[in-house]
Design a protein around this motif. Structure first.
Motif, PDB file in Angstrom:
ATOM      1  N   ASN A 181      25.848   3.625  -0.301  1.00  0.00           N
ATOM      2  CA  ASN A 181      26.111   2.600  -1.307  1.00  0.00           C
ATOM      3  C   ASN A 181      27.140   1.669  -0.716  1.00  0.00           C
ATOM      4  OD1 ASN A 181      27.396   1.150  -3.404  1.00  0.00           O
ATOM      5  ND2 ASN A 181      27.194   2.807  -4.872  1.00  0.00           N
ATOM      6  N   VAL A 204      30.272   4.121  -0.434  1.00  0.00           N
ATOM      7  CA  VAL A 204      30.210   5.517  -0.844  1.00  0.00           C
ATOM      8  C   VAL A 204      29.629   6.282   0.323  1.00  0.00           C
ATOM      9  CG1 VAL A 204      29.153   7.198  -2.385  1.00  0.00           C
ATOM     10  CG2 VAL A 204      29.935   5.009  -3.282  1.00  0.00           C
ATOM     11  N   GLY A 243      24.420  10.016  -5.298  1.00  0.00           N
ATOM     12  CA  GLY A 243      24.524  10.920  -6.432  1.00  0.00           C
ATOM     13  C   GLY A 243      25.552  10.424  -7.417  1.00  0.00           C
ATOM     14  N   ALA A 244      25.722  11.176  -8.472  1.00  0.00           N
ATOM     15  CA  ALA A 244      26.519  10.679  -9.589  1.00  0.00           C
ATOM     16  C   ALA A 244      28.011  10.726  -9.340  1.00  0.00           C
ATOM     17  CB  ALA A 244      26.188  11.493 -10.838  1.00  0.00           C
ATOM     18  N   THR A 245      28.467  11.534  -8.407  1.00  0.00           N
ATOM     19  CA  THR A 245      29.903  11.799  -8.362  1.00  0.00           C
ATOM     20  C   THR A 245      30.549  11.361  -7.068  1.00  0.00           C
ATOM     21  OG1 THR A 245      29.484  14.030  -7.537  1.00  0.00           O
ATOM     22  CG2 THR A 245      29.642  13.747  -9.926  1.00  0.00           C
ATOM     23  N   ASN A 246      29.994  10.384  -6.402  1.00  0.00           N
ATOM     24  CA  ASN A 246      30.618   9.928  -5.165  1.00  0.00           C
ATOM     25  C   ASN A 246      31.596   8.807  -5.428  1.00  0.00           C
ATOM     26  OD1 ASN A 246      29.294  11.384  -2.803  1.00  0.00           O
ATOM     27  ND2 ASN A 246      27.576  10.853  -4.105  1.00  0.00           N
ATOM     28  N   LYS A 247      32.695   8.816  -4.701  1.00  0.00           N
ATOM     29  CA  LYS A 247      33.751   7.843  -4.909  1.00  0.00           C
ATOM     30  C   LYS A 247      33.546   6.639  -4.009  1.00  0.00           C
ATOM     31  CE  LYS A 247      36.732  10.045  -1.491  1.00  0.00           C
ATOM     32  NZ  LYS A 247      37.961  10.826  -1.259  1.00  0.00           N
ATOM     33  N   LEU A 248      34.099   5.507  -4.458  1.00  0.00           N
ATOM     34  CA  LEU A 248      34.112   4.298  -3.661  1.00  0.00           C
ATOM     35  C   LEU A 248      35.335   4.308  -2.748  1.00  0.00           C
ATOM     36  CD1 LEU A 248      33.231   1.393  -6.130  1.00  0.00           C
ATOM     37  CD2 LEU A 248      31.931   2.071  -4.116  1.00  0.00           C
TER      38      LEU A 248
END
Lengths: 111, 112
Positions: B31, B90, B95-100
């Motif tokens: 991302n 990312v 997935g739903a829980t990856n940080k920037l």
């Protein structure tokens, strides 16, 4: 369609006090992340909430804690405030990790 | 962890000029987003562009994921383009829980 809403916009606290910041995610988003941005720097990841649980945490002490509610809104709590906690605190929401949208932030000043 | 570097760190342009901002990242990403932070601190999402090219008015962006870089083009710059431009990625598999992870930013000043 409302974007990400944060409150308050500005806050002044004294060293040692506790503060709670609030975030309402963009409609349809289920994940909320919190970031700290010190003056002149890029945002630093604090933690992320998904399904009301803290799923990831950055390099921040336990004084920083949070919560996500069933309606996906979130709170960031900071205890025992230090001068170095002065920063812009940003909330970001996303749906399944795609396309993060940020709020306008809360500018916290610790004196 | 993944490193994100942006260049140039600072840029001064005359109104009407074109510019290219670069973002290099040290590992594969799932991302990539470009943001504009205005003088009041608001982070505006410009592009979600993990690969390929997108255009939105005077702005366009290209990400070459295999070579680990992204470019943001600003054409016919206006004073309202001033602010800090951040690239954020990312790492890993999405997935739903990856940080920037944010880059170092480019401070752009457009003069009238």
């Amino acid at each position: 369609d409302a974007g990400v809403t944060q409150s308050p916009t500005h806050l002044i606290k004294t060293r040692g006090q506790q503060v709670t910041l609030r975030c309402s995610p963009k409609s349809g988003h289920d994940t909320v992340s919190w970031y700290q941005q010190a003056l002149g720097q890029g945002p630093q990841f604090i933690f992320q909430y998904y399904e009301e649980e803290e799923r990831q945490r950055g390099n921040f002490p336990d004084r920083f804690s949070g919560h996500q509610f069933p309606n996906y809104s979130s709170e960031l709590n900071v205890n025992a405030l230090l001068l170095g906690d002065s920063a812009l605190y940003l909330c970001a929401s996303s749906l399944q990790g795609r396309g993060y949208t940020f709020g306008s932030g809360t500018r916290l000043t610790v004196v | 962890g993944i490193q994100v570097e942006q260049s140039p760190p600072d840029l001064i342009l005359q109104e009407g000029a074109n510019s290219t901002l670069r973002c290099n990242f040290s590992d594969s990403v799932n991302n990539l987003q470009w943001f504009h932070q205005n003088p009041w601190g608001q982070l505006i999402n410009l592009f979600y562009i993990p690969s390929g090219t997108k255009q939105n008015g005077r702005l366009s962006a290209t990400t070459v994921a295999t070579e680990r870089y992204s470019l943001l083009y600003i054409s016919s710059s206006q004073t309202t383009d001033s602010g800090v431009y951040f690239c954020a990625v990312v790492e890993g598999y999405g997935g739903a829980t990856n940080k920037l992870i944010f880059g170092t930013g480019t401070l752009l000043a457009v003069q009238p």
